[in-house]
Design a protein around this motif. Structure first.
Motif, PDB file in Angstrom:
ATOM      1  N   ASN A   1     -28.672 -15.687  16.700  1.00 28.53           N
ATOM      2  CA  ASN A   1     -27.269 -15.262  16.726  1.00 28.53           C
ATOM      3  C   ASN A   1     -27.142 -13.770  16.425  1.00 28.53           C
ATOM      4  O   ASN A   1     -26.305 -13.078  17.010  1.00 28.53           O
ATOM      5  CB  ASN A   1     -26.452 -16.060  15.719  1.00 28.53           C
ATOM      6  CG  ASN A   1     -26.167 -17.476  16.189  1.00 28.53           C
ATOM      7  OD1 ASN A   1     -26.452 -17.835  17.327  1.00 28.53           O
ATOM      8  ND2 ASN A   1     -25.613 -18.299  15.314  1.00 28.53           N
TER       9      ASN A   1
ATOM     10  N   PRO B   1     -22.094 -22.614  21.234  1.00 32.10           N
ATOM     11  CA  PRO B   1     -22.756 -21.334  21.538  1.00 32.10           C
ATOM     12  C   PRO B   1     -21.947 -20.462  22.492  1.00 32.10           C
ATOM     13  O   PRO B   1     -21.955 -19.239  22.389  1.00 32.10           O
ATOM     14  CB  PRO B   1     -24.079 -21.771  22.161  1.00 32.10           C
ATOM     15  CG  PRO B   1     -24.328 -23.146  21.617  1.00 32.10           C
ATOM     16  CD  PRO B   1     -22.966 -23.769  21.494  1.00 32.10           C
TER      17      PRO B   1
ATOM     18  N   TYR C   1     -23.064 -19.992  12.565  1.00 30.28           N
ATOM     19  CA  TYR C   1     -22.191 -20.853  13.366  1.00 30.28           C
ATOM     20  C   TYR C   1     -22.991 -21.515  14.472  1.00 30.28           C
ATOM     21  O   TYR C   1     -23.742 -20.860  15.181  1.00 30.28           O
ATOM     22  CB  TYR C   1     -21.060 -20.020  13.966  1.00 30.28           C
ATOM     23  CG  TYR C   1     -20.138 -20.794  14.875  1.00 30.28           C
ATOM     24  CD1 TYR C   1     -19.240 -21.711  14.357  1.00 30.28           C
ATOM     25  CD2 TYR C   1     -20.187 -20.612  16.255  1.00 30.28           C
ATOM     26  CE1 TYR C   1     -18.396 -22.424  15.189  1.00 30.28           C
ATOM     27  CE2 TYR C   1     -19.337 -21.315  17.093  1.00 30.28           C
ATOM     28  CZ  TYR C   1     -18.443 -22.220  16.554  1.00 30.28           C
ATOM     29  OH  TYR C   1     -17.611 -22.922  17.381  1.00 30.28           O
ATOM     30  N   GLN C   2     -22.808 -22.836  14.633  1.00 32.94           N
ATOM     31  CA  GLN C   2     -23.631 -23.541  15.629  1.00 32.94           C
ATOM     32  C   GLN C   2     -22.846 -24.503  16.505  1.00 32.94           C
ATOM     33  O   GLN C   2     -23.422 -25.135  17.383  1.00 32.94           O
ATOM     34  CB  GLN C   2     -24.726 -24.330  14.901  1.00 32.94           C
ATOM     35  CG  GLN C   2     -24.209 -25.374  13.911  1.00 32.94           C
ATOM     36  CD  GLN C   2     -23.884 -26.718  14.516  1.00 32.94           C
ATOM     37  OE1 GLN C   2     -24.507 -27.108  15.480  1.00 32.94           O
ATOM     38  NE2 GLN C   2     -22.906 -27.414  13.960  1.00 32.94           N
TER      39      GLN C   2
ATOM     40  N   ALA D   1     -20.804 -15.564  11.396  1.00 33.27           N
ATOM     41  CA  ALA D   1     -21.167 -15.792  12.795  1.00 33.27           C
ATOM     42  C   ALA D   1     -22.635 -16.197  12.942  1.00 33.27           C
ATOM     43  O   ALA D   1     -22.978 -17.041  13.788  1.00 33.27           O
ATOM     44  CB  ALA D   1     -20.891 -14.540  13.615  1.00 33.27           C
TER      45      ALA D   1
ATOM     46  N   LEU E   1     -19.385 -18.339  20.622  1.00 32.67           N
ATOM     47  CA  LEU E   1     -19.894 -17.561  19.488  1.00 32.67           C
ATOM     48  C   LEU E   1     -19.303 -16.159  19.439  1.00 32.67           C
ATOM     49  O   LEU E   1     -19.043 -15.623  18.358  1.00 32.67           O
ATOM     50  CB  LEU E   1     -21.419 -17.486  19.560  1.00 32.67           C
ATOM     51  CG  LEU E   1     -22.111 -16.659  18.480  1.00 32.67           C
ATOM     52  CD1 LEU E   1     -21.866 -17.259  17.105  1.00 32.67           C
ATOM     53  CD2 LEU E   1     -23.613 -16.590  18.761  1.00 32.67           C
ATOM     54  N   ASP E   2     -19.076 -15.567  20.611  1.00 35.12           N
ATOM     55  CA  ASP E   2     -18.614 -14.176  20.641  1.00 35.12           C
ATOM     56  C   ASP E   2     -17.317 -13.979  19.865  1.00 35.12           C
ATOM     57  O   ASP E   2     -17.070 -12.906  19.304  1.00 35.12           O
ATOM     58  CB  ASP E   2     -18.413 -13.721  22.087  1.00 35.12           C
ATOM     59  CG  ASP E   2     -19.724 -13.610  22.847  1.00 35.12           C
ATOM     60  OD1 ASP E   2     -20.769 -13.951  22.257  1.00 35.12           O
ATOM     61  OD2 ASP E   2     -19.702 -13.210  24.019  1.00 35.12           O
TER      62      ASP E   2
END
Length: 216
Positions: free
Chosen positions: A124, A180, A176-177, A173, A183-184
């Motif tokens: 990440n 995906p 975080y999972q 961030a 995620l941004d």
């Protein structure tokens, strides 16, 4: 908020609290921008300022911050009124206090944080580095570093506030999972902090070159 740190008057503390509260109603990520600035504000309240600008008492200042924060958070009161009244509010049913609290505290996302392995966290982080390289560009990275150097000399409280927000945003961030592809979104606060540092870098160049740089 930084103005309230410089001179913690009731008006400035009210406004800072209000803006912080209103920011949280936009997205819970805003909470990550506040720990450093709140510590600076509390430190300013307890230490006071010079005699030319007497500070409010610590108790009165805390009440002003709290009152302003609650005023900003009052935007949440609209959610139960809007929920279920036709299309447009589709996230969840927030008609009851329990469901409203779950929505406001992002209960659906709690299990998605701080469960990754170190390898996944580094993945990440590399994704964030790729984002910075693509969005900020190498030239922007140079400006960012110039901004850090300039703020270290002239305004360390601002640098500390922005850097703290970037670090806390990255910690969240990186861990975080759930999605995906989404995620941004959790890097937005860190990227915003980077743009602030870039702005400081531009200011360094303008100060250094004066009129030619201002013209450019």
């Amino acid at each position: 908020a930084l103005a309230a740190v410089d001179r913690p008057t009731t008006r400035r503390l009210l406004l800072a609290g209000y803006l912080c509260g209103m920011a949280v109603t936009t997205h819970l990520q805003a909470v990550l921008a506040m720990p450093v600035i709140l510590c600076l504000m509390l430190r300013s309240l307890w230490r006071g300022v010079d005699a030319r600008h007497p500070a409010v008492s610590a108790g009165r200042g805390l009440i002003a911050m709290l009152a302003g924060g609650l005023a900003g958070l009052s935007l949440w009161l609209y959610l139960p009124l809007r929920s279920g009244r036709g299309p447009g509010f589709h996230w969840s049913d927030v008609a009851g206090l329990g469901s409203l609290w779950s929505h406001l505290t992002a209960a659906d996302y709690r299990s998605s944080f701080f469960v990754l392995s170190p390898t996944a966290m580094l993945h990440n982080l590399r994704h964030f580095a790729d984002l910075v390289w693509a969005e900020v560009t190498p030239f922007g990275v140079v400006l960012l570093l110039a901004g850090v150097a300039g703020l270290w000399q002239r305004d360390r409280r601002f640098l500390l506030t922005v850097s703290g927000a970037i670090i806390l945003s990255l910690l969240a961030a990186m861990n975080y999972q759930r999605d995906p592809a989404g995620l941004d979104v959790f890097f937005l606060l860190a990227l915003t902090g980077c743009t602030l540092l870039i702005g400081a870098g531009v200011d360094v160049i303008v100060r250094w070159r004066a009129r030619p740089a201002t013209l450019v």
